[in-house]
Design a protein around this motif. Sequence first.
Motif, PDB file in Angstrom:
ATOM      1  N   LYS A 219     -85.691   3.097  -6.137  1.00 24.31           N
ATOM      2  CA  LYS A 219     -85.052   2.986  -4.819  1.00 24.31           C
ATOM      3  C   LYS A 219     -83.833   3.908  -4.810  1.00 24.31           C
ATOM      4  O   LYS A 219     -83.023   3.879  -5.738  1.00 24.31           O
ATOM      5  N   ILE A 220     -83.716   4.731  -3.773  1.00 26.23           N
ATOM      6  CA  ILE A 220     -82.562   5.633  -3.671  1.00 26.23           C
ATOM      7  C   ILE A 220     -81.318   4.829  -3.304  1.00 26.23           C
ATOM      8  O   ILE A 220     -81.310   4.072  -2.338  1.00 26.23           O
ATOM      9  N   MET A 221     -80.258   5.025  -4.087  1.00 27.36           N
ATOM     10  CA  MET A 221     -78.990   4.349  -3.824  1.00 27.36           C
ATOM     11  C   MET A 221     -77.982   5.295  -3.162  1.00 27.36           C
ATOM     12  O   MET A 221     -77.240   4.916  -2.272  1.00 27.36           O
ATOM     13  N   GLU A 222     -77.961   6.552  -3.658  1.00 29.17           N
ATOM     14  CA  GLU A 222     -77.009   7.532  -3.142  1.00 29.17           C
ATOM     15  C   GLU A 222     -77.534   8.933  -3.431  1.00 29.17           C
ATOM     16  O   GLU A 222     -78.072   9.179  -4.510  1.00 29.17           O
ATOM     17  N   LYS A 223     -77.351   9.839  -2.477  1.00 29.66           N
ATOM     18  CA  LYS A 223     -77.772  11.224  -2.680  1.00 29.66           C
ATOM     19  C   LYS A 223     -76.556  12.137  -2.744  1.00 29.66           C
ATOM     20  O   LYS A 223     -75.607  11.969  -1.977  1.00 29.66           O
ATOM     21  N   PHE A 224     -76.612  13.097  -3.662  1.00 32.18           N
ATOM     22  CA  PHE A 224     -75.536  14.058  -3.828  1.00 32.18           C
ATOM     23  C   PHE A 224     -76.101  15.471  -3.663  1.00 32.18           C
ATOM     24  O   PHE A 224     -77.284  15.649  -3.367  1.00 32.18           O
ATOM     25  N   GLU A 225     -75.247  16.467  -3.878  1.00 31.07           N
ATOM     26  CA  GLU A 225     -75.653  17.852  -3.661  1.00 31.07           C
ATOM     27  C   GLU A 225     -76.823  18.255  -4.564  1.00 31.07           C
ATOM     28  O   GLU A 225     -77.794  18.858  -4.115  1.00 31.07           O
ATOM     29  N   GLN A 226     -76.734  17.915  -5.859  1.00 27.86           N
ATOM     30  CA  GLN A 226     -77.776  18.317  -6.799  1.00 27.86           C
ATOM     31  C   GLN A 226     -78.290  17.145  -7.636  1.00 27.86           C
ATOM     32  O   GLN A 226     -78.889  17.346  -8.691  1.00 27.86           O
ATOM     33  N   ALA A 227     -78.048  15.936  -7.175  1.00 32.88           N
ATOM     34  CA  ALA A 227     -78.428  14.758  -7.960  1.00 32.88           C
ATOM     35  C   ALA A 227     -78.670  13.565  -7.043  1.00 32.88           C
ATOM     36  O   ALA A 227     -78.275  13.572  -5.863  1.00 32.88           O
ATOM     37  N   THR A 228     -79.325  12.554  -7.586  1.00 36.82           N
ATOM     38  CA  THR A 228     -79.579  11.312  -6.846  1.00 36.82           C
ATOM     39  C   THR A 228     -79.308  10.127  -7.758  1.00 36.82           C
ATOM     40  O   THR A 228     -79.740  10.114  -8.919  1.00 36.82           O
ATOM     41  N   LEU A 229     -78.590   9.148  -7.230  1.00 36.35           N
ATOM     42  CA  LEU A 229     -78.425   7.879  -7.945  1.00 36.35           C
ATOM     43  C   LEU A 229     -79.552   6.962  -7.487  1.00 36.35           C
ATOM     44  O   LEU A 229     -79.672   6.676  -6.289  1.00 36.35           O
ATOM     45  N   VAL A 230     -80.406   6.537  -8.422  1.00 38.36           N
ATOM     46  CA  VAL A 230     -81.516   5.657  -8.078  1.00 38.36           C
ATOM     47  C   VAL A 230     -81.371   4.321  -8.789  1.00 38.36           C
ATOM     48  O   VAL A 230     -80.733   4.212  -9.841  1.00 38.36           O
ATOM     49  N   GLN A 231     -81.966   3.309  -8.176  1.00 38.38           N
ATOM     50  CA  GLN A 231     -82.134   2.019  -8.840  1.00 38.38           C
ATOM     51  C   GLN A 231     -83.559   1.994  -9.384  1.00 38.38           C
ATOM     52  O   GLN A 231     -84.508   2.258  -8.644  1.00 38.38           O
ATOM     53  N   ALA A 232     -83.695   1.715 -10.665  1.00 39.31           N
ATOM     54  CA  ALA A 232     -85.015   1.677 -11.299  1.00 39.31           C
ATOM     55  C   ALA A 232     -85.285   0.280 -11.811  1.00 39.31           C
ATOM     56  O   ALA A 232     -84.444  -0.326 -12.475  1.00 39.31           O
ATOM     57  N   SER A 233     -86.475  -0.212 -11.488  1.00 37.08           N
ATOM     58  CA  SER A 233     -86.867  -1.550 -11.937  1.00 37.08           C
ATOM     59  C   SER A 233     -88.183  -1.444 -12.708  1.00 37.08           C
ATOM     60  O   SER A 233     -89.234  -1.208 -12.115  1.00 37.08           O
ATOM     61  N   PRO A 234     -88.139  -1.593 -14.045  1.00 37.66           N
ATOM     62  CA  PRO A 234     -89.373  -1.516 -14.835  1.00 37.66           C
ATOM     63  C   PRO A 234     -90.170  -2.815 -14.728  1.00 37.66           C
ATOM     64  O   PRO A 234     -89.674  -3.888 -15.061  1.00 37.66           O
ATOM     65  N   ILE A 235     -91.387  -2.711 -14.250  1.00 38.28           N
ATOM     66  CA  ILE A 235     -92.253  -3.890 -14.144  1.00 38.28           C
ATOM     67  C   ILE A 235     -92.887  -4.177 -15.509  1.00 38.28           C
ATOM     68  O   ILE A 235     -93.030  -5.321 -15.912  1.00 38.28           O
ATOM     69  N   THR A 236     -93.255  -3.113 -16.213  1.00 40.32           N
ATOM     70  CA  THR A 236     -93.703  -3.239 -17.603  1.00 40.32           C
ATOM     71  C   THR A 236     -92.528  -2.837 -18.494  1.00 40.32           C
ATOM     72  O   THR A 236     -91.549  -2.269 -18.024  1.00 40.32           O
ATOM     73  N   GLY A 237     -92.644  -3.124 -19.777  1.00 36.92           N
ATOM     74  CA  GLY A 237     -91.518  -2.878 -20.683  1.00 36.92           C
ATOM     75  C   GLY A 237     -91.831  -1.883 -21.777  1.00 36.92           C
ATOM     76  O   GLY A 237     -91.666  -2.176 -22.955  1.00 36.92           O
ATOM     77  N   ARG A 238     -92.257  -0.690 -21.405  1.00 32.87           N
ATOM     78  CA  ARG A 238     -92.595   0.331 -22.398  1.00 32.87           C
ATOM     79  C   ARG A 238     -91.341   1.057 -22.892  1.00 32.87           C
ATOM     80  O   ARG A 238     -90.357   1.193 -22.151  1.00 32.87           O
ATOM     81  N   THR A 239     -91.420   1.574 -24.111  1.00 33.72           N
ATOM     82  CA  THR A 239     -90.327   2.349 -24.681  1.00 33.72           C
ATOM     83  C   THR A 239     -90.010   3.557 -23.796  1.00 33.72           C
ATOM     84  O   THR A 239     -90.916   4.289 -23.391  1.00 33.72           O
TER      85      THR A 239
END
Length: 315
Positions: A219-239
């Motif tokens: 989910k996008i939280m914030e957008k910047f000039e050359q980057a994006t802050l995202v929220q990531a939610s792992p449904i599975t738990g892989r390395t």
Amino acid sequence: MNTDKPKVQFIDISDDIAGQRIDNFLRNRLKNVPKSMIYRVLRKGEVRVNKKRIKPEYKLQEGDVIRLPPIKIPESTKAAAPSTKLEKVAELEKCIIFEDDHILVLNKPSGTAVHGGSGLHFGAIEALRALRPDARFLELVHRIDRDTSGILLIAKKRSALRHLQAQFREKIVQKYYFALVMGSWKASCKKVTAPLLKNEVNSIVRVNPNGKASETRFKIMEKFEQATLVQASPITGRTHQIRVHAQYTGHPLAWDDRYGDPRFDAYTKKFGLGRLFLHAANIKFSHPANGELMDISAKMDGQLEKTLQGLRKTL
């Protein structure tokens, strides 16, 4: 000098332990044994379950009997308990964000491993045990990468450990991370389901059709000039799941030494960043004693906050 020779051990698996993978069980039990040695004895069939060879991913069942071969631990890898006078150990006391008789939640700093091994004298769990010498039981419920900061859940009772690990297996636990990724993340990319395959020798993970089913929601939280802050939610738990899935989409994480892009690291360095931008920010689960819904958040450290403030000024 210790002249005791290691002996064959037989371990009966109780209901407390059932459900764990054999490799994870051995890594927990043989904390000072190098990971490569554990996988070598598994691969060679020296570890047996019910007198049969098993693969590292075998899940232990109640009533199983494990045969452990004699394993001699090199003297150089044997670690004493960490001193509570060490600054890094003492600082962890300030990182506890929730605690009761059943669980402890730590806002783990980046750069602190969750447990010792692989050349590390100690990790967060060993440090907490040193800080709490009277605690009868302290065990990791799950793991996060050494360079990832944020929420680490620890059980203070075996019953709590079993209850919480069952919630993880049944995918009841909800975990949310903040990650700074390169470029402009597409709003349409809300889920990545690329299968992941881990190289057990060097722990590098790649997207591979022969890998394990994996799912991360973004989910996008914030957008910047050359980057994006995202929220990531792992449904599975892989390395390394979040890191590899982000790389797979063409948006690697900032300061990811395995899957990142040096150009993005150089760009974010201008804003004060010098560590992996991945933070376990929030966790939701049922309390193991009373079933109450727990919703715990952990603040980002000053370096991550400063980086975001700098990026906002470029808009």
